[in-house]
Design a protein around this motif. Structure first.
Motif, PDB file in Angstrom:
ATOM      1  N   LEU B  56       0.820  -1.203   0.000  1.00 42.90           N
ATOM      2  CA  LEU B  56       0.000   0.000   0.000  1.00 42.90           C
ATOM      3  C   LEU B  56       0.857   1.257   0.000  1.00 42.90           C
ATOM      4  N   MET B  57       1.837   1.256   0.906  1.00 42.49           N
ATOM      5  CA  MET B  57       2.638   2.462   1.072  1.00 42.49           C
ATOM      6  C   MET B  57       3.793   2.515   0.070  1.00 42.49           C
ATOM      7  N   LYS B  58       3.895   1.481  -0.715  1.00 44.48           N
ATOM      8  CA  LYS B  58       5.040   1.345  -1.637  1.00 44.48           C
ATOM      9  C   LYS B  58       6.352   1.543  -0.894  1.00 44.48           C
ATOM     10  N   ASN B  59       6.420   0.886   0.271  1.00 45.42           N
ATOM     11  CA  ASN B  59       7.588   1.043   1.151  1.00 45.42           C
ATOM     12  C   ASN B  59       8.164  -0.332   1.499  1.00 45.42           C
ATOM     13  N   PRO B  60       9.090  -0.808   0.718  1.00 44.97           N
ATOM     14  CA  PRO B  60       9.619  -2.164   0.960  1.00 44.97           C
ATOM     15  C   PRO B  60      10.390  -2.268   2.288  1.00 44.97           C
ATOM     16  N   ASP B  61      10.749  -1.142   2.877  1.00 47.81           N
ATOM     17  CA  ASP B  61      11.493  -1.183   4.146  1.00 47.81           C
ATOM     18  C   ASP B  61      10.662  -1.749   5.295  1.00 47.81           C
ATOM     19  N   ALA B  62       9.320  -1.646   5.189  1.00 47.30           N
ATOM     20  CA  ALA B  62       8.454  -2.136   6.259  1.00 47.30           C
ATOM     21  C   ALA B  62       8.732  -3.609   6.549  1.00 47.30           C
ATOM     22  N   LEU B  63       9.033  -4.338   5.495  1.00 50.15           N
ATOM     23  CA  LEU B  63       9.301  -5.763   5.662  1.00 50.15           C
ATOM     24  C   LEU B  63      10.606  -6.017   6.408  1.00 50.15           C
ATOM     25  N   ALA B  64      11.555  -5.104   6.225  1.00 48.60           N
ATOM     26  CA  ALA B  64      12.869  -5.293   6.828  1.00 48.60           C
ATOM     27  C   ALA B  64      12.815  -5.236   8.350  1.00 48.60           C
ATOM     28  N   HIS B  65      11.723  -4.600   8.859  1.00 51.46           N
ATOM     29  CA  HIS B  65      11.614  -4.494  10.313  1.00 51.46           C
ATOM     30  C   HIS B  65      11.143  -5.785  10.970  1.00 51.46           C
ATOM     31  N   ILE B  66      10.603  -6.668  10.151  1.00 55.99           N
ATOM     32  CA  ILE B  66      10.103  -7.929  10.703  1.00 55.99           C
ATOM     33  C   ILE B  66      11.282  -8.907  10.803  1.00 55.99           C
ATOM     34  N   SER B  67      11.724  -9.125  12.011  1.00 61.23           N
ATOM     35  CA  SER B  67      12.882 -10.000  12.172  1.00 61.23           C
ATOM     36  C   SER B  67      12.457 -11.320  12.789  1.00 61.23           C
ATOM     37  N   LEU B  68      12.805 -12.394  12.131  1.00 61.26           N
ATOM     38  CA  LEU B  68      12.485 -13.735  12.632  1.00 61.26           C
ATOM     39  C   LEU B  68      13.158 -13.968  13.978  1.00 61.26           C
ATOM     40  N   ASN B  69      14.380 -13.461  14.084  1.00 65.11           N
ATOM     41  CA  ASN B  69      15.133 -13.638  15.330  1.00 65.11           C
ATOM     42  C   ASN B  69      14.441 -12.980  16.515  1.00 65.11           C
ATOM     43  N   VAL B  70      14.117 -11.699  16.325  1.00 68.23           N
ATOM     44  CA  VAL B  70      13.596 -10.928  17.461  1.00 68.23           C
ATOM     45  C   VAL B  70      12.147 -11.299  17.764  1.00 68.23           C
ATOM     46  N   MET B  71      11.364 -11.457  16.692  1.00 58.95           N
ATOM     47  CA  MET B  71       9.927 -11.597  16.922  1.00 58.95           C
ATOM     48  C   MET B  71       9.485 -13.018  17.155  1.00 58.95           C
ATOM     49  N   LEU B  72      10.255 -13.985  16.748  1.00 63.58           N
ATOM     50  CA  LEU B  72       9.801 -15.361  16.971  1.00 63.58           C
ATOM     51  C   LEU B  72      10.762 -16.144  17.853  1.00 63.58           C
ATOM     52  N   ILE B  73      12.021 -16.267  17.381  1.00 58.40           N
ATOM     53  CA  ILE B  73      12.921 -17.192  18.075  1.00 58.40           C
ATOM     54  C   ILE B  73      13.189 -16.760  19.506  1.00 58.40           C
ATOM     55  N   SER B  74      13.485 -15.501  19.720  1.00 53.08           N
ATOM     56  CA  SER B  74      13.826 -15.089  21.082  1.00 53.08           C
ATOM     57  C   SER B  74      12.604 -15.193  22.000  1.00 53.08           C
ATOM     58  N   ASN B  75      11.413 -15.060  21.394  1.00 55.56           N
ATOM     59  CA  ASN B  75      10.177 -15.289  22.140  1.00 55.56           C
ATOM     60  C   ASN B  75      10.064 -16.722  22.632  1.00 55.56           C
ATOM     61  N   VAL B  76      10.331 -17.628  21.696  1.00 52.40           N
ATOM     62  CA  VAL B  76      10.219 -19.054  22.008  1.00 52.40           C
ATOM     63  C   VAL B  76      11.262 -19.442  23.066  1.00 52.40           C
ATOM     64  N   VAL B  77      12.468 -18.913  22.927  1.00 49.17           N
ATOM     65  CA  VAL B  77      13.532 -19.223  23.878  1.00 49.17           C
ATOM     66  C   VAL B  77      13.205 -18.648  25.260  1.00 49.17           C
ATOM     67  N   ALA B  78      12.618 -17.416  25.256  1.00 48.70           N
ATOM     68  CA  ALA B  78      12.267 -16.793  26.532  1.00 48.70           C
ATOM     69  C   ALA B  78      11.191 -17.600  27.257  1.00 48.70           C
ATOM     70  N   PHE B  79      10.259 -18.156  26.474  1.00 43.64           N
ATOM     71  CA  PHE B  79       9.221 -18.967  27.111  1.00 43.64           C
ATOM     72  C   PHE B  79       9.816 -20.252  27.682  1.00 43.64           C
ATOM     73  N   ALA B  80      10.800 -20.823  26.974  1.00 44.25           N
ATOM     74  CA  ALA B  80      11.462 -22.037  27.469  1.00 44.25           C
ATOM     75  C   ALA B  80      12.160 -21.742  28.793  1.00 44.25           C
ATOM     76  N   PHE B  81      12.749 -20.568  28.895  1.00 46.89           N
ATOM     77  CA  PHE B  81      13.407 -20.153  30.142  1.00 46.89           C
ATOM     78  C   PHE B  81      12.397 -20.167  31.294  1.00 46.89           C
ATOM     79  N   PHE B  82      11.212 -19.612  31.013  1.00 47.02           N
ATOM     80  CA  PHE B  82      10.153 -19.578  32.013  1.00 47.02           C
ATOM     81  C   PHE B  82       9.728 -21.000  32.413  1.00 47.02           C
TER      82      PHE B  82
END
Lengths: 251, 261
Positions: B56-82
């Motif tokens: 919509l915004m013709k802004n391909p940078d928006a995708l670059a902010h979505i990081s698999l590491n930060v948004m998924l993996i570290s979440n999963v690891v943090a839950f395992a810690f708990f």
């Protein structure tokens, strides 16, 4: 082989042992006789290096239990009141573990294992899970654990308690076989056990040595029962205590 | 040292025939699996939104902010810690209290081995079992590396943090287990100690100045989160190793006191 000198042990305000001294010669089988709570287990735990005495000293195979417990532990085999068994292990697996724990030479282990299984009548139960064994067999595994590394001193805490008459006789025969080569100290509250197995009896009462007697010196008219009752009834308050303590005089 | 291995071998064999341990493994796998699935769905939604936004915004940078590491993996690891806060005490509660309740500690303490052999043997067995638990957790990584393109180093650092924190809970649990012959008490004491180490971090947030800094650095969550962000620091490693050594030494003292009573 075993020498205890003025051993005293207190647990807080309670005195479990006071001024206990005795000696056991090499190759002798000596019975430690007394009512429940007389201080038998405490004495044995001190001799195995498990407990440190509050005061006094003991030597096992020439090593001091307070200064050199590691060497004492190398020279003893100990069967506590409850056999120290892992119910989920097999008999053979357990005995192999004990052989490693006792630091036996690797090359000797298969031979020692077979010897102990044979001696304690466990050959046909070697692959059984310990938790599934009957009480008599568990006691045999406990005994096998105490003798498997052929220690010079064997200490057995009530080895026949809770067994049926046939099992008692079997275990006694086993213990008798160790005489000569090994020094054996066993505790019991069954008087006939001492006459059946031991060469000498040490009677403990309320944390003190009340009497020592070689079995062959017992005359026909004076049995060990009589000696025992005579010795402990010297204590005036024994009558009060006898109602609460369980003393079994089995024949 | 060899005697420690003797103790460890026996303990590992016993752990694997203990039904309670399989329940712990199973529950850990189930709970972390469910959480992984939920996190994956949420990540997928975020990704779709970002794609729509980018178009919509013709802004391909928006995708670059979505990081698999930060948004998924570290979440999963943090839950395992708990989860480890609860599962590790369930593994460690039996280690020494069972020896006490079934009388086998008399065999250990009258054998020609040292208290260190016993403590280290039990600890090694715990670490081996715990590593297995982590390996089952790392199966999720295969999915992530198979379908996505995460950065490997932060993932490794996160797992290293998870390992260090889990081993800390192990050392704490072993100590708790040395105090009692009752496994339930051992479980709750180690849970309490573990939570304490976690909660001092919360106290840090309400305070200020040096005390706040000290409490923050002393909290296990803070140290773990650094690792999970991909930040391996010397102070972090020193922190974990100190916790291990402290609780293992305490366990040794506790074992020795048995024979001095």
């Amino acid at each position: 082989m075993i020498k205890a000198s003025h051993l005293t042990k207190t647990y807080g305000p309670l005195t479990a042992l006071s001024d206990v001294s005795f000696e056991v010669q090499t190759g002798e089988i000596v019975g430690f006789l007394g009512a429940n709570g007389a201080g038998k287990t405490t004495t044995m735990r001190i001799l195995t290096g498990f407990y440190q005495p509050t005061s006094g000293q003991a030597w096992v195979a020439g090593h001091s239990v307070t200064e050199n417990p590691a060497d004492v532990k190398r020279n003893i085999g100990y069967l506590p009141e409850t056999p120290p068994l892992y119910p989920e292990m097999t008999v053979e697996g357990y005995l192999r573990f004990v052989l490693e724990l006792k630091k036996t030479a690797k090359a000797d282990r298969p031979e020692l294992l077979e010897w102990a299984l044979e001696k304690c009548g466990l050959k046909n139960r070697r692959n059984s899970i310990i938790g599934n064994l009957s009480k008599g067999y568990r006691q045999r595994v406990g005994l096998a654990q105490a003798v498997i590394h052929k220690p010079p001193v064997i200490i057995l805490d009530e080895p026949t308690v809770g067994l049926d008459p046939v099992q008692i006789i079997e275990i006694r025969n086993l213990i008798r076989e160790f005489s000569g080569g090994h020094t054996v100290l066993l505790s019991t509250h069954i008087l006939s056990e001492v006459t059946a197995v031991c060469q000498r009896a040490i009677i403990v009462h309320r944390g003190r040595i009340a009497h020592e007697q070689t079995i062959k010196d017992l005359s026909a008219k004076k049995s060990l029962e009589e000696v025992f009752l005579e010795v402990i009834s010297k204590d005036v308050s024994f009558e009060d205590e006898s109602r609460t303590s369980k003393l079994s005089v089995a024949h | 040292m060899w005697s420690a291995w003797t103790i460890a071998k026996r303990e590992i064999k016993s752990l694997f025939v203990s039904p309670a341990v399989y329940i712990v493994l199973g529950l850990f796998a189930l709970l972390s699996g469910v959480q992984f699935l939920l996190s994956l769905q949420r990540f997928d939604q975020l990704l779709q939104q970002a794609q729509i936004q980018a178009q919509l915004m013709k802004n391909p940078d928006a995708l670059a902010h979505i990081s698999l590491n930060v948004m998924l993996i570290s979440n999963v690891v943090a839950f395992a810690f708990f989860l480890l806060l609860f599962t590790v005490p369930a593994i460690t509660m039996r280690l020494l209290s069972e020896e006490k309740s079934q009388g086998t500690y008399e065999l250990l303490l009258t054998s020609p081995i040292t208290a260190w052999d016993i403590v280290l043997g039990k600890f090694i067995a715990g670490v081996v079992f715990f590593s297995l638990l982590l390996v089952t957790h790392a199966l999720f990584l295969i999915v992530m590396f198979g379908y996505g393109n995460p950065e490997p180093l932060p993932v490794l650092s996160g797992y290293l943090g998870l390992f260090c924190a889990g081993v800390s809970f192990l050392a704490i649990g072993l100590f708790a287990s040395s105090l009692t012959k009752n496994q339930i008490i051992a479980f709750f004491v180690s849970l309490f100690l573990g939570l304490g180490l976690l909660m001092i971090g919360w106290a840090a947030q309400t305070l200020s100045g040096n005390i706040s800094k000290f409490l923050e650095a002393a909290s296990i969550t803070f140290q773990f989160e650094n690792f999970n962000k991909g930040l391996i620091t010397v102070s972090g490693l020193v922190y974990f190793i100190t916790v291990w050594i402290f609780f293992l030494s305490a366990t040794r003292v506790s074992l020795q006191s048995l024979t001095r009573s």
